[in-house]
Motif scaffolding. Structure first.
Motif, mmCIF file in Angstrom:
data_model
loop_
_atom_site.group_PDB
_atom_site.id
_atom_site.type_symbol
_atom_site.label_atom_id
_atom_site.label_comp_id
_atom_site.label_asym_id
_atom_site.label_seq_id
_atom_site.Cartn_x
_atom_site.Cartn_y
_atom_site.Cartn_z
ATOM 1 N N ARG A 177 0.837 -1.203 0.000
ATOM 2 C CA ARG A 177 0.000 0.000 0.000
ATOM 3 C C ARG A 177 0.871 1.252 0.000
ATOM 4 N N LEU A 178 1.912 1.244 0.794
ATOM 5 C CA LEU A 178 2.818 2.387 0.849
ATOM 6 C C LEU A 178 3.490 2.602 -0.504
ATOM 7 N N ASP A 179 3.904 1.525 -1.157
ATOM 8 C CA ASP A 179 4.501 1.635 -2.488
ATOM 9 C C ASP A 179 3.516 2.214 -3.499
ATOM 10 N N LEU A 180 2.261 1.795 -3.435
ATOM 11 C CA LEU A 180 1.239 2.322 -4.344
ATOM 12 C C LEU A 180 1.046 3.820 -4.143
ATOM 13 N N TYR A 181 1.025 4.251 -2.891
ATOM 14 C CA TYR A 181 0.850 5.677 -2.614
ATOM 15 C C TYR A 181 2.075 6.483 -3.064
ATOM 16 N N ARG A 182 3.258 5.932 -2.877
ATOM 17 C CA ARG A 182 4.466 6.626 -3.343
ATOM 18 C C ARG A 182 4.460 6.759 -4.861
ATOM 19 N N THR A 183 4.050 5.699 -5.543
ATOM 20 C CA THR A 183 3.955 5.747 -7.001
ATOM 21 C C THR A 183 2.937 6.787 -7.437
ATOM 22 N N ARG A 184 1.795 6.810 -6.763
ATOM 23 C CA ARG A 184 0.754 7.790 -7.083
ATOM 24 C C ARG A 184 1.285 9.210 -6.880
ATOM 25 N N LEU A 185 2.021 9.431 -5.798
ATOM 26 C CA LEU A 185 2.583 10.750 -5.532
ATOM 27 C C LEU A 185 3.545 11.151 -6.636
ATOM 28 N N GLN B 268 3.395 18.264 -1.876
ATOM 29 C CA GLN B 268 4.554 18.329 -0.994
ATOM 30 C C GLN B 268 4.188 17.954 0.439
ATOM 31 N N ARG B 269 2.958 18.129 0.818
ATOM 32 C CA ARG B 269 2.513 17.735 2.155
ATOM 33 C C ARG B 269 2.290 16.231 2.260
ATOM 34 N N VAL B 270 2.107 15.558 1.122
ATOM 35 C CA VAL B 270 1.889 14.113 1.123
ATOM 36 C C VAL B 270 3.178 13.371 1.494
ATOM 37 N N GLY B 271 4.308 13.837 0.988
ATOM 38 C CA GLY B 271 5.595 13.172 1.216
ATOM 39 C C GLY B 271 5.895 12.889 2.682
ATOM 40 N N PRO B 272 5.827 13.900 3.552
ATOM 41 C CA PRO B 272 6.091 13.643 4.976
ATOM 42 C C PRO B 272 5.102 12.664 5.618
ATOM 43 N N LYS B 273 3.865 12.671 5.154
ATOM 44 C CA LYS B 273 2.878 11.718 5.690
ATOM 45 C C LYS B 273 3.284 10.287 5.333
ATOM 46 N N LEU B 274 3.744 10.087 4.095
ATOM 47 C CA LEU B 274 4.187 8.760 3.682
ATOM 48 C C LEU B 274 5.465 8.353 4.414
ATOM 49 N N GLU B 275 6.356 9.326 4.670
ATOM 50 C CA GLU B 275 7.562 9.032 5.455
ATOM 51 C C GLU B 275 7.186 8.596 6.866
ATOM 52 N N LEU C 184 -5.744 14.870 0.528
ATOM 53 C CA LEU C 184 -4.823 15.754 -0.191
ATOM 54 C C LEU C 184 -4.806 15.424 -1.684
ATOM 55 N N PHE C 185 -4.829 14.131 -2.016
ATOM 56 C CA PHE C 185 -4.888 13.739 -3.428
ATOM 57 C C PHE C 185 -6.186 14.219 -4.076
ATOM 58 N N THR C 186 -7.287 14.120 -3.365
ATOM 59 C CA THR C 186 -8.573 14.558 -3.908
ATOM 60 C C THR C 186 -8.563 16.059 -4.168
ATOM 61 N N ARG C 187 -8.052 16.828 -3.212
ATOM 62 C CA ARG C 187 -7.958 18.278 -3.402
ATOM 63 C C ARG C 187 -7.043 18.609 -4.576
ATOM 64 N N CYS C 188 -5.947 17.886 -4.693
ATOM 65 C CA CYS C 188 -5.011 18.088 -5.795
ATOM 66 C C CYS C 188 -5.692 17.791 -7.132
ATOM 67 N N ASP C 189 -6.454 16.709 -7.179
ATOM 68 C CA ASP C 189 -7.156 16.343 -8.415
ATOM 69 C C ASP C 189 -8.147 17.417 -8.832
ATOM 70 N N ARG C 190 -8.840 17.997 -7.852
ATOM 71 C CA ARG C 190 -9.784 19.074 -8.172
ATOM 72 C C ARG C 190 -9.050 20.288 -8.728
ATOM 73 N N LEU C 191 -7.908 20.627 -8.141
ATOM 74 C CA LEU C 191 -7.152 21.795 -8.589
ATOM 75 C C LEU C 191 -6.546 21.597 -9.973
ATOM 76 N N THR C 192 -6.107 20.398 -10.261
ATOM 77 C CA THR C 192 -5.454 20.154 -11.551
ATOM 78 C C THR C 192 -6.448 19.807 -12.638
ATOM 79 N N GLY C 193 -7.705 19.574 -12.270
ATOM 80 C CA GLY C 193 -8.693 19.208 -13.266
ATOM 81 C C GLY C 193 -8.464 17.812 -13.788
ATOM 82 N N ARG C 194 -7.889 16.978 -12.963
ATOM 83 C CA ARG C 194 -7.601 15.590 -13.368
ATOM 84 C C ARG C 194 -8.901 14.917 -13.780
ATOM 85 N N GLY C 195 -8.911 14.388 -14.985
ATOM 86 C CA GLY C 195 -10.094 13.728 -15.503
ATOM 87 C C GLY C 195 -11.046 14.674 -16.212
ATOM 88 N N THR C 196 -10.708 15.959 -16.244
ATOM 89 C CA THR C 196 -11.553 16.925 -16.961
ATOM 90 C C THR C 196 -10.726 17.570 -18.061
#
Length: 128
Positions: free
Chosen positions: A25-33, A73-80, A107-119
């Motif tokens: 799971r941690l590897d998947l999240y790091r890859t996603r980041l 950038q806030r995701v990295g320390p959480k994964l660490e 944080l990923f959801t907020r990021c997706d909204r800001l970047t328009g991911r999927g739109t």
């Protein structure tokens, strides 16, 4: 003198599935980041190189992309923290682990909204 082995406990071939799942799971999240950071940076480069960044719509999109990078950038320390590779040891309580993953998902959801991911894509903005 013959080599005498201690009696077998039957646990030689036991695999820690819970630990393996946590590591996966941690590897998947790091890859996603990493993918999100690369995509967001690529979108910023596209805006800049095409000159779109200097239009009103491009400026608005550029600000959103920069905010998304800040969130990432806030995701990295959480994964660490989850990995135990930061200053603090890895959490052991499942409630704390779930809370950290929920925070990262938010944080990923907020990021997706800001970047328009999927739109709409940055490439579709009108050029300058």
């Amino acid at each position: 003198m013959p080599d005498v082995k201690p009696p077998s406990t039957g646990t030689e071939g036991v695999v820690d599935l819970h630990g393996a799942r946590r590591a996966r799971r941690l590897d998947l999240y790091r890859t996603r980041l990493n993918e999100r950071v690369q995509d967001t940076r690529a979108n910023l480069v596209t805006l800049y190189q095409g000159g779109t960044l200097f239009t009103p719509d491009g400026t608005k999109q550029g600000r959103s992309l920069l905010k998304a990078l800040q969130l990432l950038q806030r995701v990295g320390p959480k994964l660490e923290e989850l990995a135990g590779s930061g200053v603090l040891p890895a959490p052991r309580a499942s409630e704390r682990i779930d809370a950290l993953y929920n925070e990262v998902d938010g944080l990923f959801t907020r990021c997706d909204r800001l970047t328009g991911r999927g739109t709409a894509s940055v490439a579709r903005l009108p050029r300058r």
